[in-house]
Design a protein around this motif. Sequence first.
Motif, short mmCIF file in Angstrom:
data_model
loop_
_atom_site.label_atom_id
_atom_site.label_comp_id
_atom_site.label_asym_id
_atom_site.label_seq_id
_atom_site.Cartn_x
_atom_site.Cartn_y
_atom_site.Cartn_z
N VAL A 230 0.85 -1.19 0.00
CA VAL A 230 0.00 0.00 0.00
C VAL A 230 0.88 1.23 0.00
CG1 VAL A 230 -0.18 0.06 2.51
CG2 VAL A 230 -2.00 1.07 1.13
N GLN A 231 0.37 2.32 -0.56
CA GLN A 231 1.12 3.57 -0.56
C GLN A 231 1.01 4.26 0.80
OE1 GLN A 231 -0.30 5.87 -3.91
NE2 GLN A 231 1.33 5.06 -5.22
N SER A 232 1.99 5.08 1.08
CA SER A 232 1.96 5.87 2.31
C SER A 232 0.65 6.66 2.41
CB SER A 232 3.15 6.83 2.33
OG SER A 232 3.18 7.59 3.51
N THR B 132 3.68 -3.97 3.48
CA THR B 132 4.70 -3.12 2.90
C THR B 132 4.09 -1.79 2.51
OG1 THR B 132 5.87 -5.05 2.02
CG2 THR B 132 6.46 -2.92 1.10
N VAL B 133 4.65 -0.71 3.05
CA VAL B 133 4.14 0.63 2.78
C VAL B 133 5.19 1.39 1.97
CG1 VAL B 133 3.20 2.75 3.76
CG2 VAL B 133 2.90 0.57 4.96
N LEU C 293 -1.11 4.79 6.98
CA LEU C 293 0.08 3.97 7.05
C LEU C 293 1.31 4.75 6.61
CD1 LEU C 293 -1.44 0.64 5.81
CD2 LEU C 293 -0.15 0.90 7.93
N LYS C 294 2.44 4.43 7.26
CA LYS C 294 3.72 5.07 6.99
C LYS C 294 4.73 4.00 6.57
CE LYS C 294 2.82 8.27 10.83
NZ LYS C 294 3.34 8.79 12.12
#
Length: 122
Positions: free
Chosen positions: A10-12, A119-120, A84-85
Amino acid sequence: QLQASGGGLVQSGGSLRLSCAASGLSFSAHVMGWFRQAPGKEREFVAAVSRSGDNTHYEDSVKGRFTISIDNAKGTVYLQMNMLKPEDTAAYYCAADHGTHFKTRAYQYDYWGQGTQVTVSS
């Protein structure tokens, strides 16, 4: 047994929801928790919830972003992860503890599921 699922890429700033299906002795435990482990680091506490769902406990860095919940009818514990970071990137593990108080050390938990990778990307 504990079976975790829901990880992914996923993206930040994005969101993911992890699920942990519990059965047998693991779901007779009083406390259900989530831990995470990044490469080269120790397994660290993320969040825990009582079987009733009335009480929760979070690691400081996830407060306000992550929410742990439990559905006893489905025998499932959830971890909703928002905002998410990249530093949240890790393998996430669900765990169960027969004790009645929240614990934050991995060795204190009685049962473990396999990890699900989160995984970000930045």
